[in-house]
Design a protein around this motif. Structure first.
Motif, PDB file in Angstrom:
ATOM      1  N   LEU A   1       0.818  -1.204   0.000  1.00  0.00           N
ATOM      2  CA  LEU A   1       0.000   0.000   0.000  1.00  0.00           C
ATOM      3  C   LEU A   1       0.858   1.263   0.000  1.00  0.00           C
ATOM      4  O   LEU A   1       0.513   2.262  -0.633  1.00  0.00           O
ATOM      5  CB  LEU A   1      -0.934  -0.006   1.203  1.00  0.00           C
ATOM      6  CG  LEU A   1      -2.149  -0.925   1.098  1.00  0.00           C
ATOM      7  CD1 LEU A   1      -2.879  -0.991   2.424  1.00  0.00           C
ATOM      8  CD2 LEU A   1      -3.094  -0.462   0.015  1.00  0.00           C
ATOM      9  N   LEU A   2       1.976   1.223   0.707  1.00  0.00           N
ATOM     10  CA  LEU A   2       2.866   2.382   0.727  1.00  0.00           C
ATOM     11  C   LEU A   2       3.481   2.642  -0.637  1.00  0.00           C
ATOM     12  O   LEU A   2       3.768   3.793  -0.984  1.00  0.00           O
ATOM     13  CB  LEU A   2       3.976   2.174   1.757  1.00  0.00           C
ATOM     14  CG  LEU A   2       3.600   2.368   3.225  1.00  0.00           C
ATOM     15  CD1 LEU A   2       4.812   2.068   4.112  1.00  0.00           C
ATOM     16  CD2 LEU A   2       3.107   3.793   3.479  1.00  0.00           C
ATOM     17  N   MET A   3       3.707   1.591  -1.422  1.00  0.00           N
ATOM     18  CA  MET A   3       4.306   1.768  -2.746  1.00  0.00           C
ATOM     19  C   MET A   3       3.481   2.712  -3.607  1.00  0.00           C
ATOM     20  O   MET A   3       4.026   3.553  -4.321  1.00  0.00           O
ATOM     21  CB  MET A   3       4.438   0.409  -3.448  1.00  0.00           C
ATOM     22  CG  MET A   3       5.539  -0.467  -2.913  1.00  0.00           C
ATOM     23  SD  MET A   3       5.566  -2.065  -3.768  1.00  0.00           S
ATOM     24  CE  MET A   3       6.899  -2.890  -2.900  1.00  0.00           C
ATOM     25  N   GLY A   4       2.157   2.568  -3.548  1.00  0.00           N
ATOM     26  CA  GLY A   4       1.295   3.440  -4.337  1.00  0.00           C
ATOM     27  C   GLY A   4       1.418   4.884  -3.911  1.00  0.00           C
ATOM     28  O   GLY A   4       1.569   5.781  -4.751  1.00  0.00           O
ATOM     29  N   SER A   5       1.379   5.137  -2.603  1.00  0.00           N
ATOM     30  CA  SER A   5       1.491   6.503  -2.098  1.00  0.00           C
ATOM     31  C   SER A   5       2.853   7.101  -2.401  1.00  0.00           C
ATOM     32  O   SER A   5       2.955   8.255  -2.844  1.00  0.00           O
ATOM     33  CB  SER A   5       1.248   6.529  -0.584  1.00  0.00           C
ATOM     34  OG  SER A   5      -0.103   6.283  -0.285  1.00  0.00           O
ATOM     35  N   LEU A   6       3.904   6.334  -2.178  1.00  0.00           N
ATOM     36  CA  LEU A   6       5.258   6.838  -2.427  1.00  0.00           C
ATOM     37  C   LEU A   6       5.485   7.139  -3.898  1.00  0.00           C
ATOM     38  O   LEU A   6       6.157   8.114  -4.242  1.00  0.00           O
ATOM     39  CB  LEU A   6       6.292   5.818  -1.929  1.00  0.00           C
ATOM     40  CG  LEU A   6       6.356   5.632  -0.414  1.00  0.00           C
ATOM     41  CD1 LEU A   6       7.318   4.498  -0.058  1.00  0.00           C
ATOM     42  CD2 LEU A   6       6.785   6.925   0.270  1.00  0.00           C
ATOM     43  N   CYS A   7       4.900   6.331  -4.757  1.00  0.00           N
ATOM     44  CA  CYS A   7       5.014   6.578  -6.197  1.00  0.00           C
ATOM     45  C   CYS A   7       4.342   7.885  -6.582  1.00  0.00           C
ATOM     46  O   CYS A   7       4.853   8.634  -7.413  1.00  0.00           O
ATOM     47  CB  CYS A   7       4.398   5.407  -6.958  1.00  0.00           C
ATOM     48  SG  CYS A   7       4.306   5.670  -8.750  1.00  0.00           S
ATOM     49  N   ARG A   8       3.196   8.174  -5.977  1.00  0.00           N
ATOM     50  CA  ARG A   8       2.492   9.413  -6.292  1.00  0.00           C
ATOM     51  C   ARG A   8       3.183  10.636  -5.683  1.00  0.00           C
ATOM     52  O   ARG A   8       3.097  11.731  -6.229  1.00  0.00           O
ATOM     53  CB  ARG A   8       1.044   9.327  -5.795  1.00  0.00           C
ATOM     54  CG  ARG A   8       0.161   8.419  -6.636  1.00  0.00           C
ATOM     55  CD  ARG A   8      -1.287   8.481  -6.205  1.00  0.00           C
ATOM     56  NE  ARG A   8      -1.500   7.848  -4.911  1.00  0.00           N
ATOM     57  CZ  ARG A   8      -1.762   6.554  -4.748  1.00  0.00           C
ATOM     58  NH1 ARG A   8      -1.797   5.759  -5.801  1.00  0.00           N
ATOM     59  NH2 ARG A   8      -1.970   6.054  -3.542  1.00  0.00           N
ATOM     60  N   MET A   9       3.875  10.441  -4.556  1.00  0.00           N
ATOM     61  CA  MET A   9       4.482  11.576  -3.863  1.00  0.00           C
ATOM     62  C   MET A   9       5.904  11.878  -4.326  1.00  0.00           C
ATOM     63  O   MET A   9       6.342  13.031  -4.282  1.00  0.00           O
ATOM     64  CB  MET A   9       4.489  11.313  -2.348  1.00  0.00           C
ATOM     65  CG  MET A   9       3.105  11.275  -1.719  1.00  0.00           C
ATOM     66  SD  MET A   9       3.152  11.214   0.103  1.00  0.00           S
ATOM     67  CE  MET A   9       3.899   9.612   0.413  1.00  0.00           C
ATOM     68  N   PHE A  10       6.637  10.841  -4.774  1.00  0.00           N
ATOM     69  CA  PHE A  10       8.053  11.018  -5.109  1.00  0.00           C
ATOM     70  C   PHE A  10       8.393  10.287  -6.405  1.00  0.00           C
ATOM     71  O   PHE A  10       8.034   9.122  -6.567  1.00  0.00           O
ATOM     72  CB  PHE A  10       8.948  10.477  -3.988  1.00  0.00           C
ATOM     73  CG  PHE A  10       8.652  11.043  -2.627  1.00  0.00           C
ATOM     74  CD1 PHE A  10       9.105  12.298  -2.264  1.00  0.00           C
ATOM     75  CD2 PHE A  10       7.922  10.304  -1.702  1.00  0.00           C
ATOM     76  CE1 PHE A  10       8.844  12.809  -1.005  1.00  0.00           C
ATOM     77  CE2 PHE A  10       7.658  10.811  -0.440  1.00  0.00           C
ATOM     78  CZ  PHE A  10       8.109  12.075  -0.094  1.00  0.00           C
ATOM     79  N   TYR A  11       9.102  10.941  -7.289  1.00  0.00           N
ATOM     80  CA  TYR A  11       9.531  10.306  -8.537  1.00  0.00           C
ATOM     81  C   TYR A  11      10.496   9.149  -8.268  1.00  0.00           C
ATOM     82  O   TYR A  11      10.541   8.181  -9.022  1.00  0.00           O
ATOM     83  CB  TYR A  11      10.223  11.337  -9.437  1.00  0.00           C
ATOM     84  CG  TYR A  11       9.297  12.409  -9.952  1.00  0.00           C
ATOM     85  CD1 TYR A  11       8.373  12.114 -10.947  1.00  0.00           C
ATOM     86  CD2 TYR A  11       9.355  13.703  -9.446  1.00  0.00           C
ATOM     87  CE1 TYR A  11       7.515  13.096 -11.424  1.00  0.00           C
ATOM     88  CE2 TYR A  11       8.498  14.692  -9.916  1.00  0.00           C
ATOM     89  CZ  TYR A  11       7.581  14.379 -10.901  1.00  0.00           C
ATOM     90  OH  TYR A  11       6.735  15.346 -11.362  1.00  0.00           O
ATOM     91  N   ALA A  12      11.296   9.279  -7.204  1.00  0.00           N
ATOM     92  CA  ALA A  12      12.336   8.290  -6.927  1.00  0.00           C
ATOM     93  C   ALA A  12      11.767   6.898  -6.667  1.00  0.00           C
ATOM     94  O   ALA A  12      12.481   5.898  -6.797  1.00  0.00           O
ATOM     95  CB  ALA A  12      13.167   8.744  -5.726  1.00  0.00           C
ATOM     96  N   PHE A  13      10.478   6.822  -6.298  1.00  0.00           N
ATOM     97  CA  PHE A  13       9.878   5.533  -5.954  1.00  0.00           C
ATOM     98  C   PHE A  13       9.087   4.922  -7.117  1.00  0.00           C
ATOM     99  O   PHE A  13       8.466   3.871  -6.940  1.00  0.00           O
ATOM    100  CB  PHE A  13       8.962   5.679  -4.740  1.00  0.00           C
ATOM    101  CG  PHE A  13       9.690   5.922  -3.449  1.00  0.00           C
ATOM    102  CD1 PHE A  13      10.191   4.863  -2.718  1.00  0.00           C
ATOM    103  CD2 PHE A  13       9.878   7.210  -2.981  1.00  0.00           C
ATOM    104  CE1 PHE A  13      10.874   5.075  -1.528  1.00  0.00           C
ATOM    105  CE2 PHE A  13      10.553   7.442  -1.785  1.00  0.00           C
ATOM    106  CZ  PHE A  13      11.063   6.371  -1.061  1.00  0.00           C
ATOM    107  N   ASP A  14       9.105   5.566  -8.283  1.00  0.00           N
ATOM    108  CA  ASP A  14       8.291   5.084  -9.403  1.00  0.00           C
ATOM    109  C   ASP A  14       8.604   3.641  -9.783  1.00  0.00           C
ATOM    110  O   ASP A  14       7.716   2.881 -10.163  1.00  0.00           O
ATOM    111  CB  ASP A  14       8.476   5.986 -10.620  1.00  0.00           C
ATOM    112  CG  ASP A  14       7.725   7.305 -10.484  1.00  0.00           C
ATOM    113  OD1 ASP A  14       7.048   7.485  -9.452  1.00  0.00           O
ATOM    114  OD2 ASP A  14       7.813   8.146 -11.385  1.00  0.00           O
TER     115      ASP A  14
END
Length: 262
Positions: free
Chosen positions: A75-88
């Motif tokens: 679930l965190l992967m989705g949020s981190l992807c939307r918040m930071f480019y580094a996690f795409d």
């Protein structure tokens, strides 16, 4: 890039990956299982040293811990992807982490229902343990249904828009059910531990139970998800804060436990 734009890219990415064969996703599954194996070892060593023994009852707790952490990370992967480019680039691992979470949740369910009757008698599921049992059963059922339709054939039959909605809200509903399962069942014990520490029969009663460690992790996953849904910048702020606050809470919790040592 705006949040909405990244949401559309995420949808297109998921749509494309439904056509991948198992062999093509071997690397993603290997990494997800490797991460789960690391958690399994860490949790096993922790509980063995806390209790002084290691059996199916302990392993069953480890199954639950791995499932919760894998699902929370997904679930965190989705949020981190939307918040930071580094996690795409983490986006491609979400499905695999979810399936591994289901695998360990299934092991936990089967062990509890059929192999640990001395700890979880069947009548308990219909009396004092009825509410957490219902939440747990709901969570695992939703995860199984999501897994069964996580393929291109199902997507084409259901229609992508409807399929995406089921996947999107299904995972969140499953995590909510699992959260309620854990918190309803464990909260009284957590409060009791903070009041007087663990049972004297434990090797390390000053160490918190694995469930308490899971509970704080779940709390921050939900907090980050809610903050990110409200405002992308608020989500980033809560993420940055959680990087420091969650380890601090763990440190203070272990320090608190030492006060109960003789």
């Amino acid at each position: 890039m705006s949040k909405s734009t990244k949401d559309f890219q995420s949808i297109d990415f998921v749509k494309d990956r439904t056509s991948l064969k198992w062999g093509e996703a071997a690397y993603e599954y290997a990494l997800a299982f490797f991460f789960a194996a690391v958690l399994f070892i860490i949790f096993s060593v922790y509980l063995y040293n806390r209790r002084g023994f290691y059996d199916l009852y302990i392993i069953n707790k480890v199954f639950a811990g791995v499932a919760i952490f894998q699902l929370g990370i997904m679930l965190l992967m989705g949020s981190l992807c939307r918040m930071f480019y580094a996690f795409d680039h983490f986006l491609k691992f979400r499905k695999e982490f979810g399936i591994v979470a289901l695998f360990f949740a299934f092991l936990h369910s089967v062990s509890s229902l059929f192999f640990l009757k001395s700890h979880f008698p069947i009548e308990k599921y219909f009396t004092t343990g009825k509410i957490p049992f219902i939440f747990g059963l709901t969570g695992i059922t939703i995860l199984i249904l999501i897994f069964l339709i996580s393929n291109k054939k199902s997507m084409n039959i259901i229609g992508f828009k409807r399929w995406w909605i089921i996947q999107y809200w299904g995972v969140r509903a499953a995590f909510l059910a699992v959260t309620l399962h854990v918190f309803v069942m464990k909260t009284p014990g957590w409060i009791d531990w903070y009041k007087k520490g663990g049972a004297s029969t434990l090797i390390h009663p000053e160490w918190p139970g694995l469930g308490l460690i899971e509970g704080w992790f779940i709390f921050f996953v939900i907090l980050i998800r809610i903050a990110e849904a409200i405002n992308i910048n608020l989500g980033r702020l809560i993420w940055y804060m959680s990087i420091f606050i969650l380890p601090l809470i763990y440190f203070l919790t272990f320090s608190w436990g030492k006060k109960f040592l003789p």
